[in-house]
Design a protein around this motif. Structure first.
Motif, PDB file in Angstrom:
ATOM      1  N   ASN A  28       0.836  -1.189   0.000  1.00 25.80           N
ATOM      2  CA  ASN A  28       0.000   0.000   0.000  1.00 25.80           C
ATOM      3  C   ASN A  28       0.877   1.248   0.000  1.00 25.80           C
ATOM      4  N   ASP A  29       0.381   2.304  -0.603  1.00 29.28           N
ATOM      5  CA  ASP A  29       1.115   3.574  -0.698  1.00 29.28           C
ATOM      6  C   ASP A  29       2.463   3.399  -1.381  1.00 29.28           C
ATOM      7  N   LEU A  30       2.522   2.469  -2.358  1.00 35.34           N
ATOM      8  CA  LEU A  30       3.772   2.202  -3.050  1.00 35.34           C
ATOM      9  C   LEU A  30       4.160   3.358  -3.957  1.00 35.34           C
ATOM     10  N   ILE A  31       3.174   4.024  -4.572  1.00 32.93           N
ATOM     11  CA  ILE A  31       3.470   5.162  -5.429  1.00 32.93           C
ATOM     12  C   ILE A  31       2.612   6.354  -5.026  1.00 32.93           C
ATOM     13  N   ASP A  32       3.140   7.537  -5.260  1.00 32.45           N
ATOM     14  CA  ASP A  32       2.415   8.762  -4.972  1.00 32.45           C
ATOM     15  C   ASP A  32       1.449   9.071  -6.116  1.00 32.45           C
ATOM     16  N   LYS A  33       0.373   9.769  -5.780  1.00 28.86           N
ATOM     17  CA  LYS A  33      -0.567  10.197  -6.822  1.00 28.86           C
ATOM     18  C   LYS A  33       0.116  11.133  -7.811  1.00 28.86           C
ATOM     19  N   ASN A  34       1.024  11.944  -7.332  1.00 31.09           N
ATOM     20  CA  ASN A  34       1.726  12.899  -8.181  1.00 31.09           C
ATOM     21  C   ASN A  34       3.011  12.238  -8.713  1.00 31.09           C
ATOM     22  N   ASP A  76       7.625  -8.987 -23.109  1.00 31.32           N
ATOM     23  CA  ASP A  76       8.465  -8.628 -24.248  1.00 31.32           C
ATOM     24  C   ASP A  76       7.820  -7.523 -25.085  1.00 31.32           C
ATOM     25  N   ILE A  77       8.423  -6.370 -25.128  1.00 27.87           N
ATOM     26  CA  ILE A  77       8.050  -5.182 -25.895  1.00 27.87           C
ATOM     27  C   ILE A  77       6.735  -4.562 -25.410  1.00 27.87           C
ATOM     28  N   ALA A  78       6.872  -3.656 -24.443  1.00 25.30           N
ATOM     29  CA  ALA A  78       5.727  -2.877 -23.963  1.00 25.30           C
ATOM     30  C   ALA A  78       5.546  -1.679 -24.886  1.00 25.30           C
ATOM     31  N   ASN A  79       4.470  -1.659 -25.633  1.00 28.40           N
ATOM     32  CA  ASN A  79       4.294  -0.673 -26.690  1.00 28.40           C
ATOM     33  C   ASN A  79       3.404   0.501 -26.335  1.00 28.40           C
ATOM     34  N   SER A  80       2.426   0.302 -25.474  1.00 27.05           N
ATOM     35  CA  SER A  80       1.444   1.369 -25.286  1.00 27.05           C
ATOM     36  C   SER A  80       0.806   1.258 -23.910  1.00 27.05           C
ATOM     37  N   GLY A  81       0.612   2.421 -23.257  1.00 27.59           N
ATOM     38  CA  GLY A  81      -0.044   2.448 -21.963  1.00 27.59           C
ATOM     39  C   GLY A  81      -1.026   3.598 -21.865  1.00 27.59           C
ATOM     40  N   ILE A  82      -1.992   3.439 -20.970  1.00 28.70           N
ATOM     41  CA  ILE A  82      -2.988   4.489 -20.766  1.00 28.70           C
ATOM     42  C   ILE A  82      -3.479   4.403 -19.328  1.00 28.70           C
ATOM     43  N   ILE A  83      -3.769   5.551 -18.718  1.00 26.23           N
ATOM     44  CA  ILE A  83      -4.312   5.594 -17.362  1.00 26.23           C
ATOM     45  C   ILE A  83      -5.795   5.923 -17.421  1.00 26.23           C
ATOM     46  N   ILE A  84      -6.600   5.112 -16.737  1.00 26.18           N
ATOM     47  CA  ILE A  84      -8.029   5.365 -16.591  1.00 26.18           C
ATOM     48  C   ILE A  84      -8.338   5.312 -15.097  1.00 26.18           C
ATOM     49  N   ASP A  85      -8.744   6.432 -14.546  1.00 24.63           N
ATOM     50  CA  ASP A  85      -9.013   6.549 -13.114  1.00 24.63           C
ATOM     51  C   ASP A  85      -7.763   6.128 -12.329  1.00 24.63           C
ATOM     52  N   THR A  86      -7.845   5.064 -11.545  1.00 28.90           N
ATOM     53  CA  THR A  86      -6.691   4.613 -10.754  1.00 28.90           C
ATOM     54  C   THR A  86      -6.101   3.317 -11.308  1.00 28.90           C
ATOM     55  N   CYS A  87      -6.291   3.089 -12.603  1.00 37.70           N
ATOM     56  CA  CYS A  87      -5.757   1.879 -13.227  1.00 37.70           C
ATOM     57  C   CYS A  87      -4.851   2.228 -14.401  1.00 37.70           C
ATOM     58  N   LEU A  88      -3.798   1.449 -14.533  1.00 37.22           N
ATOM     59  CA  LEU A  88      -2.886   1.555 -15.668  1.00 37.22           C
ATOM     60  C   LEU A  88      -3.104   0.346 -16.571  1.00 37.22           C
ATOM     61  N   PHE A  89      -3.311   0.605 -17.863  1.00 33.01           N
ATOM     62  CA  PHE A  89      -3.441  -0.460 -18.851  1.00 33.01           C
ATOM     63  C   PHE A  89      -2.203  -0.430 -19.748  1.00 33.01           C
ATOM     64  N   VAL A  90      -1.573  -1.594 -19.925  1.00 36.64           N
ATOM     65  CA  VAL A  90      -0.344  -1.663 -20.703  1.00 36.64           C
ATOM     66  C   VAL A  90      -0.408  -2.829 -21.688  1.00 36.64           C
ATOM     67  N   PRO A 358      12.779   3.699 -22.949  1.00 41.31           N
ATOM     68  CA  PRO A 358      11.545   4.360 -22.505  1.00 41.31           C
ATOM     69  C   PRO A 358      10.822   4.983 -23.695  1.00 41.31           C
ATOM     70  N   ASN A 359       9.555   4.630 -23.872  1.00 44.61           N
ATOM     71  CA  ASN A 359       8.850   5.108 -25.060  1.00 44.61           C
ATOM     72  C   ASN A 359       7.575   5.880 -24.767  1.00 44.61           C
ATOM     73  N   GLN A 360       7.209   5.993 -23.482  1.00 45.38           N
ATOM     74  CA  GLN A 360       5.981   6.723 -23.181  1.00 45.38           C
ATOM     75  C   GLN A 360       6.019   7.202 -21.734  1.00 45.38           C
ATOM     76  N   ILE A 361       5.615   8.460 -21.531  1.00 42.36           N
ATOM     77  CA  ILE A 361       5.523   9.047 -20.196  1.00 42.36           C
ATOM     78  C   ILE A 361       4.051   9.365 -19.926  1.00 42.36           C
ATOM     79  N   LEU A 362       3.530   8.855 -18.814  1.00 41.84           N
ATOM     80  CA  LEU A 362       2.160   9.135 -18.409  1.00 41.84           C
ATOM     81  C   LEU A 362       2.221   9.888 -17.085  1.00 41.84           C
ATOM     82  N   LEU A 363       1.791  11.139 -17.090  1.00 43.88           N
ATOM     83  CA  LEU A 363       1.798  11.947 -15.871  1.00 43.88           C
ATOM     84  C   LEU A 363       0.509  11.701 -15.106  1.00 43.88           C
ATOM     85  N   TRP A 364       0.636  11.165 -13.911  1.00 42.93           N
ATOM     86  CA  TRP A 364      -0.511  10.833 -13.071  1.00 42.93           C
ATOM     87  C   TRP A 364      -0.576  11.825 -11.920  1.00 42.93           C
ATOM     88  N   LYS A 365      -1.556  12.729 -12.010  1.00 45.54           N
ATOM     89  CA  LYS A 365      -1.642  13.802 -11.015  1.00 45.54           C
ATOM     90  C   LYS A 365      -3.022  13.861 -10.424  1.00 45.54           C
TER      91      LYS A 365
END
Length: 365
Positions: A28-34, A76-90, A358-365
């Motif tokens: 729990n609390d492994l990553i910050d919201k920001n 093997d080869i992570a190509n695309s990610g997206i954040i929806i609410d509190t979930c990360l899809f990769v 590194p191919n994608q940066i997702l800012l989670w704020k």
């Protein structure tokens, strides 16, 4: 890793498997919201894709968070990610999986495995659904992201890659993977799909090797980026502005990569960032003014052995974050620059290292 895997994919078809998750790990609390979530491709065939997390509050970096929490490699080869609410899809392409990951503790909530002989590439979200382009069988998948279940699929053009949604229509850029499948009749096309009934409405032929497409919802238009063909010495890519009916309104020639909409009148794009065939002559980040058709390089990559792979603009802090993949063999790094409102000044304020490519940066704020 678009440019690096083109030749490898001709003769290599690798599959990899994902182990079952280990028993629950209390983090729990492994990553910050920001935080910034960085998707790292890894090397093709080495099963070393990864996710790095950078805390904007503490400045700490965790480059092995996925395996720490879940007990197995991302794949093997992570190509695309997206954040929806509190979930990360990769999407992990060669491993043929889509992960749903909790951002509260980074545990894997669900895993969707794609059929054999598939290669999922990019994903985009609308309402309760994800849409995933798949490049081996030329399909578009519709997935309920709450349950992470496929609900439909549709055959589109050759090697679909970039996706965007404008109003209730989904647009697909079908690249043909450059020269690999350029002779396919459905290569170098854009498909328009009605997402209310998941039917193809229209399609148009475009310039060779279209890879990226983004939607400008304010101006009701589309921005397509097509790449140069590496084997052709004089080949030049470009950016095309389309209206929502796929009629060309404006065009810019240049070797652009990872184009993004800055505001109603300007784009940002990496330029001349091809390390092969002598096309890495003036690499950097370009500002494209859509009113006066002017292209200005606002940042220069002075290290020709390093490859700028992607970037993101943070308008709140007026910062540009660069994904530096280095030489594609070494750990990558993120470079953060402060800039002013006219983008005439750049100040490097932070560098931190990540996983490979590194191919994608997702800012989670």
């Amino acid at each position: 890793m678009y440019k690096l895997i083109l030749t490898l994919l001709l003769g290599i078809l690798l599959t990899s498997c994902i182990q079952d998750p280990l028993a629950n790990v209390d983090n729990n609390d492994l990553i910050d919201k920001n935080s910034a979530i960085i998707v790292c491709e890894g090397l093709f065939g080495y099963n070393n894709a990864n996710i790095s997390v950078f805390s904007l509050a503490s400045g700490k970096v965790n480059n092995d968070i996925f395996k720490q929490v879940n007990g197995y490699d991302l794949g093997d080869i992570a190509n695309s990610g997206i954040i929806i609410d509190t979930c990360l899809f990769v999407i992990v392409s060669t491993s043929r999986v889509l992960y749903k990951i909790s951002l509260n503790n980074f545990k894997v909530l669900k895993i969707l495995t794609f059929p054999s002989s598939t290669y999922p590439r990019q994903l985009i979200a609308k309402d309760s659904y994800l849409y995933v382009s798949e490049a081996y069988t030329n399909k578009l998948y519709k997935i309920n992201h709450l349950e992470l279940k496929m609900t439909d699929s549709l055959i589109v053009g050759a090697q679909p890659e970039g996706l965007c949604i404008l109003n209730n229509f989904l647009y697909v850029a079908n690249s043909g993977w450059g020269e690999i499948n350029s002779s396919h009749p459905e290569a170098s096309t854009i498909y328009k799909i009605d997402i209310t009934n998941f039917k193809i409405i229209s399609k148009v032929k475009t310039y060779p090797n279209p890879v990226e497409i983004i939607a400008d919802s304010i101006n009701n238009k589309l921005i397509l980026t097509y790449y140069n063909l590496p084997s052709q010495k004089d080949s030049v890519g470009g950016i095309i502005e389309y209206d929502n009916n796929l009629l060309i309104k404006k065009q810019f020639r240049g070797n652009f990569l990872k184009t993004k909409i800055l505001n109603q009148k300007q784009l940002l794009s990496l330029i001349d960032n091809n390390p092969s065939n002598g096309k890495h002559s003036k690499p950097g980040l370009a500002l494209i003014d859509l009113d006066d058709d002017k292209i200005t390089t606002i940042m220069n990559n002075t290290k020709k052995t390093e490859f700028w792979y992607n970037f993101v603009f943070d308008p709140i802090n007026q910062q540009i974050w660069i994904c530096n993949a280095m030489d594609f063999q070494s750990n990558g790094k993120i470079e953060i620059y402060n800039t002013n409102l006219t983008y005439s000044k750049m100040e490097l304020t932070k560098i931190f290292y990540t996983g490979l490519n590194p191919n994608q940066i997702l800012l989670w704020k």
